[in-house]
Design a protein around this motif. Structure first.
Motif, short mmCIF file in Angstrom:
data_model
loop_
_atom_site.label_atom_id
_atom_site.label_comp_id
_atom_site.label_asym_id
_atom_site.label_seq_id
_atom_site.Cartn_x
_atom_site.Cartn_y
_atom_site.Cartn_z
N ARG A 10 91.01 90.30 32.27
CA ARG A 10 91.58 89.68 31.07
C ARG A 10 90.77 88.42 30.74
O ARG A 10 90.73 87.47 31.53
CB ARG A 10 93.05 89.30 31.30
N ALA A 11 90.13 88.42 29.57
CA ALA A 11 89.37 87.27 29.10
C ALA A 11 90.09 86.63 27.92
O ALA A 11 90.71 87.34 27.10
CB ALA A 11 87.96 87.68 28.70
N SER A 12 90.02 85.33 27.83
CA SER A 12 90.63 84.63 26.70
C SER A 12 89.88 83.33 26.44
O SER A 12 89.02 82.92 27.24
CB SER A 12 92.11 84.34 26.97
N ALA A 13 90.20 82.70 25.32
CA ALA A 13 89.56 81.44 24.94
C ALA A 13 90.50 80.28 25.23
O ALA A 13 91.67 80.31 24.84
CB ALA A 13 89.18 81.46 23.46
N GLY A 14 89.98 79.28 25.92
CA GLY A 14 90.74 78.07 26.17
C GLY A 14 90.07 76.90 25.48
O GLY A 14 89.03 77.03 24.82
N ALA A 15 90.67 75.74 25.60
CA ALA A 15 90.10 74.53 25.00
C ALA A 15 90.50 73.33 25.84
O ALA A 15 91.59 73.29 26.41
CB ALA A 15 90.57 74.37 23.56
N PHE A 16 89.60 72.35 25.91
CA PHE A 16 89.90 71.15 26.68
C PHE A 16 91.06 70.39 26.04
O PHE A 16 91.96 69.91 26.71
CB PHE A 16 88.66 70.26 26.79
N GLY A 17 91.05 70.29 24.72
CA GLY A 17 92.17 69.69 24.00
C GLY A 17 92.95 70.80 23.33
O GLY A 17 92.64 71.17 22.19
N SER A 18 93.94 71.36 24.01
CA SER A 18 94.59 72.56 23.51
C SER A 18 95.39 72.33 22.24
O SER A 18 95.59 73.24 21.45
CB SER A 18 95.52 73.14 24.59
N GLY A 23 86.55 73.00 20.13
CA GLY A 23 85.71 74.14 20.47
C GLY A 23 86.48 75.03 21.45
O GLY A 23 87.71 74.95 21.55
N TRP A 24 85.75 75.82 22.17
CA TRP A 24 86.41 76.74 23.10
C TRP A 24 85.56 76.91 24.35
O TRP A 24 84.36 76.63 24.37
CB TRP A 24 86.63 78.10 22.43
N ARG A 113 80.16 91.39 28.83
CA ARG A 113 80.17 90.41 27.74
C ARG A 113 81.58 90.33 27.18
O ARG A 113 82.39 91.23 27.37
CB ARG A 113 79.21 90.84 26.63
N MET A 114 81.86 89.25 26.48
CA MET A 114 83.08 89.15 25.69
C MET A 114 82.68 88.76 24.28
O MET A 114 81.74 87.99 24.07
CB MET A 114 84.05 88.13 26.30
N LEU A 115 83.35 89.34 23.31
CA LEU A 115 83.08 89.05 21.91
C LEU A 115 84.07 88.00 21.44
O LEU A 115 85.28 88.23 21.48
CB LEU A 115 83.19 90.32 21.07
N VAL A 116 83.55 86.86 20.98
CA VAL A 116 84.41 85.75 20.55
C VAL A 116 84.37 85.66 19.03
O VAL A 116 83.30 85.67 18.41
CB VAL A 116 83.95 84.43 21.19
N MET A 117 85.56 85.58 18.43
CA MET A 117 85.70 85.57 16.97
C MET A 117 86.11 84.17 16.50
O MET A 117 86.84 83.46 17.20
CB MET A 117 86.78 86.56 16.53
N LYS A 118 85.63 83.81 15.31
CA LYS A 118 86.08 82.59 14.65
C LYS A 118 87.35 82.91 13.87
O LYS A 118 87.41 83.87 13.10
CB LYS A 118 85.01 82.08 13.69
N LEU A 119 88.41 82.14 14.09
CA LEU A 119 89.68 82.34 13.41
C LEU A 119 89.85 81.33 12.29
O LEU A 119 89.19 80.28 12.27
CB LEU A 119 90.83 82.20 14.41
N PRO A 120 90.76 81.62 11.35
CA PRO A 120 91.05 80.62 10.32
C PRO A 120 91.52 79.31 10.95
O PRO A 120 92.27 79.31 11.93
CB PRO A 120 92.16 81.27 9.50
N GLY A 121 91.08 78.21 10.43
CA GLY A 121 91.44 76.92 10.98
C GLY A 121 90.22 76.26 11.61
O GLY A 121 89.23 76.90 11.95
N HIS A 123 87.86 74.78 14.27
CA HIS A 123 87.53 74.92 15.70
C HIS A 123 88.43 75.94 16.41
O HIS A 123 88.73 75.80 17.60
CB HIS A 123 87.65 73.57 16.43
N CYS A 124 88.86 76.98 15.70
CA CYS A 124 89.77 77.97 16.29
C CYS A 124 89.01 79.25 16.62
O CYS A 124 88.33 79.83 15.75
CB CYS A 124 90.92 78.28 15.34
N TYR A 125 89.15 79.71 17.86
CA TYR A 125 88.42 80.88 18.34
C TYR A 125 89.32 81.73 19.24
O TYR A 125 90.30 81.24 19.82
CB TYR A 125 87.18 80.45 19.14
N ALA A 126 88.93 83.00 19.38
CA ALA A 126 89.65 83.90 20.27
C ALA A 126 88.72 85.00 20.75
O ALA A 126 87.77 85.37 20.05
CB ALA A 126 90.86 84.52 19.56
#
Length: 536
Positions: A10-18, A23-24, A113-121, A123-126
């Motif tokens: 299971r891969a996911s995107a985190g952030a230092f300032g959640s 960024g991610w 690999r994991m594919l990371v997408m830019k989300l609306p908003g 610095h939002c990624y997933a």
């Protein structure tokens, strides 16, 4: 060699300032299957979307025995790490020993690999999860109940459904069997800002089991057993009237088919990976983060079904896994035999196990069973070609056909034995009388055996022993009698009968020959003493 359970990556995107990400960074959960040596590390090397090295993260690896399972959660968390761009992010996982402790261990566990997408908003990624949507996982929970594993599974659902509203229903050949006993969220897929992208929803059916090793104990008599019901199955996950996901599978010769792969699973022992044709937008389902092969943990259905206790087959018969589905004519004939056998066994099996002596009612019961023999044997002969290990239901519980045949067939000699024993007991009980009687006395006695009639002599004195019976000059029997009568009521003649009595008597000479026979009748519930005397 240490392996990775790929379906549990299971891969996911985190952030230092959640709360206000800038960024991610990636997070990864990896489940390992032993063996794994001591003093080793899991090394996670990640590359940026532009191909430049990003970071390497090392954590102690768990020490695992063979087939032991453990999960390692990986995240390197600090403010200088987060990246503000999307794209494909390659990564590797390795198991590496500490050179000064256990030299020589360097195993590649994953290269994907994991594919990371830019989300609306801002610095939002997933991490993309769409490749999971066509996939589902199906299992028999041999961890919790290996003797009768529940049907379980997991479905990947996009968005943020209210899991408490979801229901799962299982169908066989289009007919609903049961609703799930539990539906719950197993994993939530989130973006770096915490928004929910999808759910991994698990379900379990208490009433649907892969097999039941303890059926003879009466446990689980109302369960649906997959190993006894071949067919095409579908588990539908719904939110009210709206379909949310589904798992389709087939049971052939008592076993679930595995069209994609079978992998070990920490929760239920093993899962079958099921993939629907076509993914989101018609695209085929993807591989687990780009690498389904390297160090992949696998198992087989043979290992799963090794926990099932096979019904023992006699020489020349197939095993339960080899039984063929019956055609309609044979199935109808088999059901007719099972219905007859069930009625006989439920009614008479425990009754015929009673020890002697037997009363009159028990003998009548045995004679009734004997009259069923010809019809039952005719029904059994009609399905003689069905293998003895073919499973049927007796009072709602599974039983092999060979055992059902044997138990049913055993009823008839048991009934014959009871009748014969009763007849012999009667002969033995009357033998002392017959030894002392002869001539007409013996003939009258045979028509009126002492175990069925009360013998009296003059003045209604009861004869109690063979010697008294042989010595008595007079024998009398009393019985009821309906005496016709009539009465006139308000000018209307009414006929009927009233209770009366009847006494038959014999007088014998010293050799046992009949000297006289006489009969008397009267009104009332019983005869007076004077009726038990020879006529004057």
């Amino acid at each position: 060699m240490t392996a990775v359970i790929k379906h549990e990556l299971r891969a996911s995107a985190g952030a230092f300032g959640s709360y206000h990400p800038e960024g991610w960074h990636p997070k990864l959960s990896v489940t390992l299957l032993g063996p794994s040596a001591a003093a080793c590390q899991v090394v996670w090397a990640v590359t940026r979307p532009d191909g430049a090295p990003w970071f390497e993260h090392r954590v102690p690896a768990p020490v695992l025995d063979d087939r032991q399972i453990a999960t390692v959660d990986l995240e390197l968390w600090h403010d200088a790490l987060d990246l503000d761009e999307a794209g494909a992010v390659p990564f590797t996982l390795r198991l590496v020993s500490e050179p000064d402790v256990v030299p020589g261990v360097d195993e590649l566990l994953h290269d994907g690999r994991m594919l990371v997408m830019k989300l609306p908003g801002e610095h939002c990624y997933a991490v993309a999860t769409e490749w999971m949507l066509p996939r589902s996982l199906l299992g028999l929970d041999t961890v919790d109940e290996p003797d009768a594993p529940r049907l379980t599974g997991r479905v990947f659902v996009a968005g943020e459904p209210d899991v408490w509203r979801l229901e799962a229903h299982c169908f066989r050949d289009g007919v609903r069997l049961a609703g799930a006993s539990s539906v719950e969220s197993v994993h939530t897929f989130t973006a770096n800002d915490g928004r929910v992208l999808g759910q991994e929803v698990g379900f379990a059916f208490d009433s649907i089991r892969g097999w039941n090793n303890l059926s003879e104990s009466g446990w689980g008599g109302d369960w649906q057993l997959l190993d006894q019901n071949d067919g095409r199955y579908r588990v539908a996950l719904v939110d009210g009237p709206s379909p949310v996901g589904e798992v389709s599978f087939e049971v052939v010769r008592g076993r679930i088919m595995a069209p994609v792969a079978v992998e070990p699973d920490a929760a239920c022992g093993a899962v079958i990976v099921v993939e629907r044709a076509g993914g989101v937008g018609g695209a085929p389902g993807g591989d687990p983060y780009g690498d389904p092969v390297t160090a992949a943990a696998t198992t087989t259905l043979d290992e799963v079904y090794a926990l099932r206790h096979e019904l023992q087959a006699s020489d020349g018969e197939a095993t339960l896994d080899d039984k063929a589905r019956l055609d309609d004519k044979t199935a109808a004939a088999l059901q007719a035999f099972v219905d007859r056998a069930e009625r006989l066994l439920v009614t008479w099996e425990s009754e015929l196990a009673a020890p002697p002596p037997y009363d009159f009612g028990q003998v009548l019961a045995a004679e009734a069973v004997g009259r069923e023999r010809a019809g039952c044997e005719e029904l059994a002969a009609a399905v003689s070609g069905v293998p003895g290990v073919h499973a049927v239901l007796l009072s709602g519980e599974p039983i092999g056909l060979a055992e059902l045949r044997a138990r049913t067939a055993a009823l008839f000699p048991a009934a014959e034995t009871r009748v014969a024993a009763s007849q012999q007991a009667e002969v033995d009980a009357l033998a002392p009388y017959r030894d002392l009687l002869s001539g007409d006395k013996l003939a009258v006695f045979d028509d009126h055996p002492a175990d069925s009639f009360v013998y009296t002599t003059t003045d209604r004195r009861i004869i109690e022993t063979p010697e008294e019976l042989a010595a008595a000059e007079f024998w009398f029997f009393e019985g009821p009698l309906d005496i016709p009568g009539s009465a006139r009521v308000e000018g209307v003649e009414i006929t009927g009968s009233v209770q009366g009595w009847r006494v038959l008597g014999w007088q014998f000479d010293g050799s046992g020959a009949v000297l006289a026979e006489f009969e008397s009748q009267g009104l009332g519930s019983s005869a007076p003493k004077t009726a038990f005397r020879p006529p004057v």
